[in-house]
Design a protein around this motif. Sequence first.
Motif, PDB file in Angstrom:
ATOM      1  N   PRO A 175       0.822  -1.221   0.000  1.00 45.45           N
ATOM      2  CA  PRO A 175       0.000   0.000   0.000  1.00 45.45           C
ATOM      3  C   PRO A 175       0.855   1.271   0.000  1.00 45.45           C
ATOM      4  O   PRO A 175       0.565   2.229  -0.724  1.00 45.45           O
ATOM      5  N   VAL A 176       1.921   1.256   0.787  1.00 50.23           N
ATOM      6  CA  VAL A 176       2.804   2.418   0.851  1.00 50.23           C
ATOM      7  C   VAL A 176       3.569   2.563  -0.468  1.00 50.23           C
ATOM      8  O   VAL A 176       3.749   3.677  -0.976  1.00 50.23           O
ATOM      9  N   ALA A 201       1.253   3.982  -3.125  1.00 50.70           N
ATOM     10  CA  ALA A 201       1.000   5.396  -2.856  1.00 50.70           C
ATOM     11  C   ALA A 201       2.219   6.244  -3.213  1.00 50.70           C
ATOM     12  O   ALA A 201       2.094   7.335  -3.797  1.00 50.70           O
ATOM     13  N   THR A 202       3.414   5.736  -2.901  1.00 48.10           N
ATOM     14  CA  THR A 202       4.649   6.455  -3.238  1.00 48.10           C
ATOM     15  C   THR A 202       4.795   6.575  -4.746  1.00 48.10           C
ATOM     16  O   THR A 202       5.184   7.631  -5.264  1.00 48.10           O
ATOM     17  N   ALA A 203       4.487   5.491  -5.471  1.00 50.06           N
ATOM     18  CA  ALA A 203       4.563   5.518  -6.934  1.00 50.06           C
ATOM     19  C   ALA A 203       3.637   6.583  -7.501  1.00 50.06           C
ATOM     20  O   ALA A 203       4.016   7.358  -8.398  1.00 50.06           O
ATOM     21  N   ALA A 204       2.405   6.642  -6.988  1.00 47.05           N
ATOM     22  CA  ALA A 204       1.444   7.641  -7.471  1.00 47.05           C
ATOM     23  C   ALA A 204       1.937   9.051  -7.196  1.00 47.05           C
ATOM     24  O   ALA A 204       1.792   9.960  -8.032  1.00 47.05           O
ATOM     25  N   ILE A 205       2.553   9.254  -6.040  1.00 44.43           N
ATOM     26  CA  ILE A 205       3.054  10.576  -5.685  1.00 44.43           C
ATOM     27  C   ILE A 205       4.195  10.990  -6.612  1.00 44.43           C
ATOM     28  O   ILE A 205       4.257  12.136  -7.070  1.00 44.43           O
ATOM     29  N   LEU A 206       5.105  10.052  -6.907  1.00 49.86           N
ATOM     30  CA  LEU A 206       6.226  10.374  -7.792  1.00 49.86           C
ATOM     31  C   LEU A 206       5.750  10.694  -9.209  1.00 49.86           C
ATOM     32  O   LEU A 206       6.293  11.584  -9.871  1.00 49.86           O
ATOM     33  N   VAL A 207       4.740   9.973  -9.678  1.00 52.59           N
ATOM     34  CA  VAL A 207       4.170  10.252 -11.008  1.00 52.59           C
ATOM     35  C   VAL A 207       3.554  11.644 -11.029  1.00 52.59           C
ATOM     36  O   VAL A 207       3.726  12.407 -11.995  1.00 52.59           O
ATOM     37  N   LEU A 208       2.841  12.000  -9.960  1.00 56.11           N
ATOM     38  CA  LEU A 208       2.226  13.325  -9.875  1.00 56.11           C
ATOM     39  C   LEU A 208       3.290  14.409  -9.736  1.00 56.11           C
ATOM     40  O   LEU A 208       3.192  15.477 -10.369  1.00 56.11           O
ATOM     41  N   THR A 267      10.837   6.942 -10.854  1.00 52.52           N
ATOM     42  CA  THR A 267      10.242   5.718 -10.314  1.00 52.52           C
ATOM     43  C   THR A 267      11.246   4.563 -10.345  1.00 52.52           C
ATOM     44  O   THR A 267      11.322   3.773  -9.397  1.00 52.52           O
ATOM     45  N   GLY A 268      12.009   4.475 -11.432  1.00 51.36           N
ATOM     46  CA  GLY A 268      12.995   3.399 -11.518  1.00 51.36           C
ATOM     47  C   GLY A 268      14.086   3.525 -10.478  1.00 51.36           C
ATOM     48  O   GLY A 268      14.450   2.543  -9.807  1.00 51.36           O
ATOM     49  N   LEU A 269      14.613   4.738 -10.334  1.00 51.63           N
ATOM     50  CA  LEU A 269      15.702   4.970  -9.384  1.00 51.63           C
ATOM     51  C   LEU A 269      15.223   4.831  -7.948  1.00 51.63           C
ATOM     52  O   LEU A 269      15.913   4.243  -7.108  1.00 51.63           O
ATOM     53  N   GLY A 270      14.024   5.377  -7.678  1.00 47.89           N
ATOM     54  CA  GLY A 270      13.545   5.430  -6.306  1.00 47.89           C
ATOM     55  C   GLY A 270      12.782   4.209  -5.854  1.00 47.89           C
ATOM     56  O   GLY A 270      13.240   3.468  -4.976  1.00 47.89           O
ATOM     57  N   ILE A 271      11.627   3.942  -6.464  1.00 45.89           N
ATOM     58  CA  ILE A 271      10.755   2.903  -5.912  1.00 45.89           C
ATOM     59  C   ILE A 271      11.042   1.505  -6.437  1.00 45.89           C
ATOM     60  O   ILE A 271      10.547   0.528  -5.887  1.00 45.89           O
ATOM     61  N   VAL A 272      11.830   1.383  -7.500  1.00 51.79           N
ATOM     62  CA  VAL A 272      12.218   0.057  -7.983  1.00 51.79           C
ATOM     63  C   VAL A 272      13.592  -0.328  -7.446  1.00 51.79           C
ATOM     64  O   VAL A 272      13.744  -1.317  -6.720  1.00 51.79           O
ATOM     65  N   LEU A 273      14.615   0.473  -7.769  1.00 52.20           N
ATOM     66  CA  LEU A 273      15.984   0.147  -7.361  1.00 52.20           C
ATOM     67  C   LEU A 273      16.288   0.513  -5.912  1.00 52.20           C
ATOM     68  O   LEU A 273      17.169  -0.086  -5.291  1.00 52.20           O
ATOM     69  N   GLU A 281       9.924   4.217  -0.190  1.00 49.36           N
ATOM     70  CA  GLU A 281       9.599   2.793  -0.173  1.00 49.36           C
ATOM     71  C   GLU A 281       9.980   2.176  -1.519  1.00 49.36           C
ATOM     72  O   GLU A 281       9.686   2.736  -2.576  1.00 49.36           O
ATOM     73  N   SER A 282      10.631   1.011  -1.506  1.00 50.73           N
ATOM     74  CA  SER A 282      11.138   0.463  -2.763  1.00 50.73           C
ATOM     75  C   SER A 282      11.087  -1.061  -2.783  1.00 50.73           C
ATOM     76  O   SER A 282      11.081  -1.717  -1.735  1.00 50.73           O
ATOM     77  N   LEU A 283      11.075  -1.605  -3.995  1.00 56.98           N
ATOM     78  CA  LEU A 283      11.093  -3.050  -4.169  1.00 56.98           C
ATOM     79  C   LEU A 283      12.458  -3.619  -3.817  1.00 56.98           C
ATOM     80  O   LEU A 283      12.568  -4.697  -3.228  1.00 56.98           O
ATOM     81  N   LEU A 284      13.516  -2.896  -4.221  1.00 56.39           N
ATOM     82  CA  LEU A 284      14.889  -3.274  -3.923  1.00 56.39           C
ATOM     83  C   LEU A 284      15.523  -2.171  -3.088  1.00 56.39           C
ATOM     84  O   LEU A 284      14.965  -1.083  -2.947  1.00 56.39           O
ATOM     85  N   ARG A 285      16.689  -2.444  -2.557  1.00 56.06           N
ATOM     86  CA  ARG A 285      17.447  -1.409  -1.840  1.00 56.06           C
ATOM     87  C   ARG A 285      18.868  -1.447  -2.368  1.00 56.06           C
ATOM     88  O   ARG A 285      19.577  -2.434  -2.209  1.00 56.06           O
TER      89      ARG A 285
END
Length: 289
Positions: free
Chosen positions: A127-128, A131-138, A219-225, A235-239
């Motif tokens: 959920p977080v 929400a973070t992804a939506a915020i970065l897109v906006l 999004t790639g740099l922040g919430i994926v990588l 919040e991210s899938l990887l760190r």
Amino acid sequence: MSFPFINESGELRSGWKFLVFTVIFLLLWFITAIILSVVFRLTPIPYDFLTNLALNALALFFPAIGATLFVARFVDHRPASTFIGFENWPRSLAIGLVIGATLLVVIVAATAIFGGLRIGPGGARWPVWLATAAILVLAAANEELVFRGYPLQSLARGIGEWPAAMVMSGLFGLLHVGNPHASVIGIMNTIVAGLMLSRAYFKARSIWLPYGIHVAWNTGLGIVLGFSLSGIEVESLLRSSASGSATLTGGPYGPEGGVLCAVTFLAGFAAIHALSKSETSKDHDHTVR
């Protein structure tokens, strides 16, 4: 005969159009911030890092849209869509996403080769994360509307594309001065990124191309990588983290604070410059306003 405010065509000069946009934007920003603050206090939502990001994104979105609509209607007397560029927008967006993703591959490879790279699980809470992804897109939309939208385009008609790009990219860099762990290299990289994104706009005559690059990168740099995004941890899938020289890899500011990122953005600039130029609308001429 020319006048300080009006040009030979009887229109407000470019610099004054830029000033009108700025005043309206700041006024709407102030009003929106007050309204959001009052509304938020009436809700049970806890105030945390994610809430702060969301409120800031919303506080910028409504002024960015409102100021663009106002100046388009009452200053330029043209549809607001003129300053966004909807012709072939899916293609422009797709190309931007591909360029942004490619730049991510370049910076990851360069970091692994020259700085040492560690990648592990990020432990994202879905959920977080969403929400973070939506915020970065906006947030990317906000920055494109403000820095590659009407202000850049109105200045370009008065002083030329490159001077206008330098002005707006300089302001884009200053926007990040207060970020955690901000450095001279990081701010300079942000200015270079602004020039790259400005070139993308002038190439396509549509903010969808720079928006696609911006979204894919953030999004790639922040919430994926899971790298620090301009000094901000999300919040991210990887760190991911880099060892070695902070001058090269960016240190706690993330890749955007290092020399490797400057080279990456310059490569992106070259790739954008090499794209076949889209047909320019007559509404995007460079007549002095």
